[in-house]
Structures are given as C-alpha cells and as structure tokens.
Write a protein that holds these residues in place. Structure first.
Motif, PDB file in Angstrom:
ATOM      1  N   LEU A 146      -2.377  -0.320  12.209  1.00 36.59           N
ATOM      2  CA  LEU A 146      -3.171   0.740  12.833  1.00 36.59           C
ATOM      3  C   LEU A 146      -4.305   1.203  11.911  1.00 36.59           C
ATOM      4  O   LEU A 146      -5.424   1.479  12.362  1.00 36.59           O
ATOM      5  N   GLY A 147      -4.018   1.283  10.615  1.00 35.29           N
ATOM      6  CA  GLY A 147      -5.032   1.708   9.655  1.00 35.29           C
ATOM      7  C   GLY A 147      -6.172   0.725   9.538  1.00 35.29           C
ATOM      8  O   GLY A 147      -7.352   1.111   9.528  1.00 35.29           O
ATOM      9  N   LEU A 148      -5.847  -0.554   9.450  1.00 30.56           N
ATOM     10  CA  LEU A 148      -6.890  -1.566   9.335  1.00 30.56           C
ATOM     11  C   LEU A 148      -7.737  -1.632  10.607  1.00 30.56           C
ATOM     12  O   LEU A 148      -8.961  -1.794  10.547  1.00 30.56           O
ATOM     13  N   ASP A 149      -7.082  -1.508  11.746  1.00 28.98           N
ATOM     14  CA  ASP A 149      -7.830  -1.491  13.001  1.00 28.98           C
ATOM     15  C   ASP A 149      -8.800  -0.311  13.028  1.00 28.98           C
ATOM     16  O   ASP A 149      -9.971  -0.463  13.398  1.00 28.98           O
ATOM     17  N   ALA A 150      -8.327   0.862  12.630  1.00 27.39           N
ATOM     18  CA  ALA A 150      -9.189   2.050  12.610  1.00 27.39           C
ATOM     19  C   ALA A 150     -10.350   1.874  11.646  1.00 27.39           C
ATOM     20  O   ALA A 150     -11.473   2.336  11.915  1.00 27.39           O
ATOM     21  N   ASP A 151     -10.136   1.195  10.535  1.00 21.65           N
ATOM     22  CA  ASP A 151     -11.206   0.958   9.558  1.00 21.65           C
ATOM     23  C   ASP A 151     -12.333   0.097  10.118  1.00 21.65           C
ATOM     24  O   ASP A 151     -13.461   0.162   9.637  1.00 21.65           O
ATOM     25  N   THR A 152     -12.028  -0.730  11.123  1.00 21.25           N
ATOM     26  CA  THR A 152     -13.076  -1.588  11.694  1.00 21.25           C
ATOM     27  C   THR A 152     -13.970  -0.837  12.670  1.00 21.25           C
ATOM     28  O   THR A 152     -15.026  -1.338  13.057  1.00 21.25           O
ATOM     29  N   PHE A 153     -13.562   0.361  13.077  1.00 23.06           N
ATOM     30  CA  PHE A 153     -14.354   1.157  14.017  1.00 23.06           C
ATOM     31  C   PHE A 153     -15.026   2.354  13.359  1.00 23.06           C
ATOM     32  O   PHE A 153     -16.041   2.847  13.850  1.00 23.06           O
ATOM     33  N   GLU A 154     -14.450   2.832  12.260  1.00 16.10           N
ATOM     34  CA  GLU A 154     -14.973   4.016  11.574  1.00 16.10           C
ATOM     35  C   GLU A 154     -14.766   3.854  10.080  1.00 16.10           C
ATOM     36  O   GLU A 154     -13.688   3.419   9.646  1.00 16.10           O
ATOM     37  N   TYR A 200     -10.935  -0.223  -5.150  1.00 16.67           N
ATOM     38  CA  TYR A 200     -11.205  -1.290  -4.193  1.00 16.67           C
ATOM     39  C   TYR A 200     -11.972  -0.762  -2.979  1.00 16.67           C
ATOM     40  O   TYR A 200     -11.814  -1.265  -1.861  1.00 16.67           O
ATOM     41  N   LYS A 201     -12.798   0.244  -3.199  1.00 13.20           N
ATOM     42  CA  LYS A 201     -13.480   0.920  -2.097  1.00 13.20           C
ATOM     43  C   LYS A 201     -14.367  -0.025  -1.291  1.00 13.20           C
ATOM     44  O   LYS A 201     -14.579   0.169  -0.088  1.00 13.20           O
ATOM     45  N   GLU A 202     -14.899  -1.051  -1.944  1.00 12.26           N
ATOM     46  CA  GLU A 202     -15.785  -1.983  -1.229  1.00 12.26           C
ATOM     47  C   GLU A 202     -15.066  -2.704  -0.101  1.00 12.26           C
ATOM     48  O   GLU A 202     -15.697  -3.093   0.894  1.00 12.26           O
ATOM     49  N   TYR A 203     -13.764  -2.902  -0.260  1.00  9.98           N
ATOM     50  CA  TYR A 203     -13.012  -3.613   0.785  1.00  9.98           C
ATOM     51  C   TYR A 203     -13.115  -2.890   2.118  1.00  9.98           C
ATOM     52  O   TYR A 203     -13.385  -3.496   3.160  1.00  9.98           O
ATOM     53  N   ARG A 204     -12.937  -1.591   2.094  1.00 13.98           N
ATOM     54  CA  ARG A 204     -12.928  -0.839   3.343  1.00 13.98           C
ATOM     55  C   ARG A 204     -14.344  -0.679   3.910  1.00 13.98           C
ATOM     56  O   ARG A 204     -14.531  -0.638   5.128  1.00 13.98           O
ATOM     57  N   VAL A 205     -15.328  -0.602   3.035  1.00 13.55           N
ATOM     58  CA  VAL A 205     -16.721  -0.619   3.505  1.00 13.55           C
ATOM     59  C   VAL A 205     -17.012  -1.959   4.172  1.00 13.55           C
ATOM     60  O   VAL A 205     -17.652  -2.028   5.232  1.00 13.55           O
ATOM     61  N   ALA A 206     -16.511  -3.028   3.562  1.00 18.07           N
ATOM     62  CA  ALA A 206     -16.711  -4.369   4.120  1.00 18.07           C
ATOM     63  C   ALA A 206     -16.040  -4.500   5.485  1.00 18.07           C
ATOM     64  O   ALA A 206     -16.603  -5.105   6.410  1.00 18.07           O
ATOM     65  N   MET A 207     -14.834  -3.946   5.635  1.00 17.29           N
ATOM     66  CA  MET A 207     -14.141  -4.015   6.927  1.00 17.29           C
ATOM     67  C   MET A 207     -14.970  -3.354   8.022  1.00 17.29           C
ATOM     68  O   MET A 207     -15.085  -3.878   9.139  1.00 17.29           O
ATOM     69  N   TYR A 208     -15.567  -2.221   7.700  1.00 14.19           N
ATOM     70  CA  TYR A 208     -16.385  -1.506   8.689  1.00 14.19           C
ATOM     71  C   TYR A 208     -17.694  -2.251   8.960  1.00 14.19           C
ATOM     72  O   TYR A 208     -18.060  -2.493  10.123  1.00 14.19           O
ATOM     73  N   ASN A 209     -18.404  -2.617   7.898  1.00 15.05           N
ATOM     74  CA  ASN A 209     -19.689  -3.293   8.080  1.00 15.05           C
ATOM     75  C   ASN A 209     -19.537  -4.620   8.815  1.00 15.05           C
ATOM     76  O   ASN A 209     -20.324  -4.947   9.711  1.00 15.05           O
TER      77      ASN A 209
END
Length: 295
Positions: A146-154, A200-209
């Motif tokens: 659920l968290g990873l899915d949410a990261d792809t939208f916001e 590892y903040k870039e990972y979550r920015v990458a997921m969104y971008n």
C-alpha cells in the motif's frame, strides 16, 4: 416499508462504493512437501485470501477501481506438526493513466518465512500486539504494498503505511522468528527502514517521478514521458554514490528492468548512450537487458 427498502439500498451502495484496499490473489504451492493431506494448504490459502482482501487496513476510502492489485505466491518447503517453512513472492502493480497497461511496482521474494498454523485457526491482526508470525508477515507486506502504491501517486504518499509496517517490525523482533532482525541482511527491518530513511530519499522521489510524471503521461506526450523516466535514473546514480549496492535500488530494477527495456526500445529518441551508461552503473545485474535497448 419504502423507507426500509431505501435504507437497505443506500447501505448496499455505500458498501459497494467503499471497497477494501487490496485486490490480492494468494496462491500456496505445497508440491515440495510429502504430505498426503493437502487440505490444510487449501484451507490456509482460502483463509489468507479472505484475511487480506476482506480486512479494512486503513481509514482511507477506496473505490472499487482504486483497489491495489497484488499477488502473493507462497511456496511451502517443509511442514511438520503445524509448523511451516518456505518463502513468499510478492508482486503488485498499478494502472497507467489513459492506457490498459498495468505497471509492476513491487516484485520481491522473502526467503525467511516460517510460521505455525492449525487448520481453521482464525487469522486476526491486532496492530498493537504480536500474536502470530503468519499474520504479522502478511500484514507487514500489505502495508509495504500500500505504501509503495501511494508513493507512485503522491510524493512520499506512503508514509502512513510504512510507519505501520515499522510498528509490525518492532513488535515482531522479540519473537525470534526469522526475517525481522536488524542484523540480518535484507530483512523486513532493513526494507522498511530504508524506505523511511533520509539516506535513501532519492528512491521515493524516483518512484513518484517515474510513475506519475513519466509513465502516466507517455500516452499523451511520449517524448516528455521518456525524458522524465530517463532523468529519473540519475536519482539512483546519486543514491548509489552515497550507498553503493543499496538494497532499494535492486528492488526497483527487479520490478522494472523489462519495462524500462520496452519503454526505450522504440518511439521518440532520447540519449540512449548516456542512459545505458547510467543503467549499467546502477543496475549491473541487468546489463544484458540494457544491452538490448537499441534503435
């Protein structure tokens, strides 16, 4: 009577409109176990599907078409006296805007899966107490998905879910069950700890971008979408320079390698030479895949 009918209809509409969060199919493979009575595995499979799909995991309202698609494949390698040992493969995906395509978001294998289960035992999750390794492992991955899915939208949209996964880890660490320890390489602790770490903040920015700014606009503007996806790979390059062989980088490319190949194997051109150099640095395990990116 009319008012009663209207009330029942309205209640049914609400129940339909506010669906559970997951649309998850769980499959159990027990072929490696010499067990004449296979019924216990079938019962467990049904119970787990009900547990994941019928539980309300958050306070958020999900419409039917917003449910997160996922699959969990459980392979049992050993079974004796209600004790099970094996592994599980978790996969999740989400739709890409204006297409019929489902993009893979998470593709992960956990080899440290053991638990006790008695047939027809109720599966109940209490977020404040560790009661069962089976329930805790499955609930943990529900929140990761659920968290990873949410990261792809916001951007960092998954924080609430990852905090719940961290709470499960904290409670489970005193159980001595495998896979939770902070000292174990690529444990459940490490996965969610890295997701929440500023290191590892870039990972979550990458997921969104990659998903929201890249894939979701490919249908309307293929050139811009590809440029954004290509640029997203530089975020992994930055992260790798700080933390070589970062665990999260591998989890991303385990899910995305074939998709990246397909995205850049046709259509508007980008700087393929520079892209392949970056990909070979950040994900050398997939070098043969990157070599197939050609025009």
């Amino acid at each position: 009577m009319r008012n009663l009918i209207v009330a029942i209809f309205f209640l049914g509409f609400i129940l339909f409109a506010e669906a559970q969060e997951l649309n998850c199919n769980i499959t159990i493979n027990s072929d490696q176990v010499s067990q004449t009575n296979q019924q216990v595995f079938k019962t467990l499979e049904r119970s787990l599907n009900d547990f994941v799909n019928k539980n309300k995991w958050t306070n958020k309202v999900y419409k039917e078409n917003e449910r997160v698609n996922a699959q969990i494949f459980i392979t049992i390698t050993d079974y004796e006296s209600n004790r099970f040992k094996g592994n599980l493969q978790i996969q999740s995906s989400r739709p890409v805007f204006n297409t019929s395509y489902e993009t893979p978001v998470f593709n992960y294998k956990d080899n440290q899966f053991n638990f006790e289960y008695i047939e027809f035992q109720p599966l109940v999750f209490n977020e404040n107490v560790y009661e069962s390794n089976l329930v805790s492992v499955i609930a943990y991955y529900v929140y990761v998905v659920l968290g990873l899915d949410a990261d792809t939208f916001e951007l960092e949209g998954g924080n609430e879910f990852f905090r719940k996964a961290q709470s499960i880890v904290t409670q489970a660490q005193g159980s001595n069950s495998s896979g939770w320890s902070q000292s174990t390489d690529r444990s459940r602790f490490e996965l969610v700890d890295n997701l929440m770490s500023n290191t590892y903040k870039e990972y979550r920015v990458a997921m969104y971008n990659y998903h929201r700014k890249g894939l979701d606009i490919l249908g309307d503007n293929n050139s811009t979408g590809k440029q954004i996806i290509s640029g997203t790979m530089n975020l992994f390059d930055t992260m790798m320079k700080r933390r070589p062989n970062a665990f999260l980088i591998q989890t991303f490319f385990d899910a995305k390698s074939e998709e990246i190949l397909n995205v850049f194997s046709g259509g508007p051109k980008v700087d393929i030479i520079k892209l392949k150099e970056t990909l070979n640095r950040v994900a050398p395990l997939y070098s043969s895949t990157w070599n197939d990116i050609k025009y």
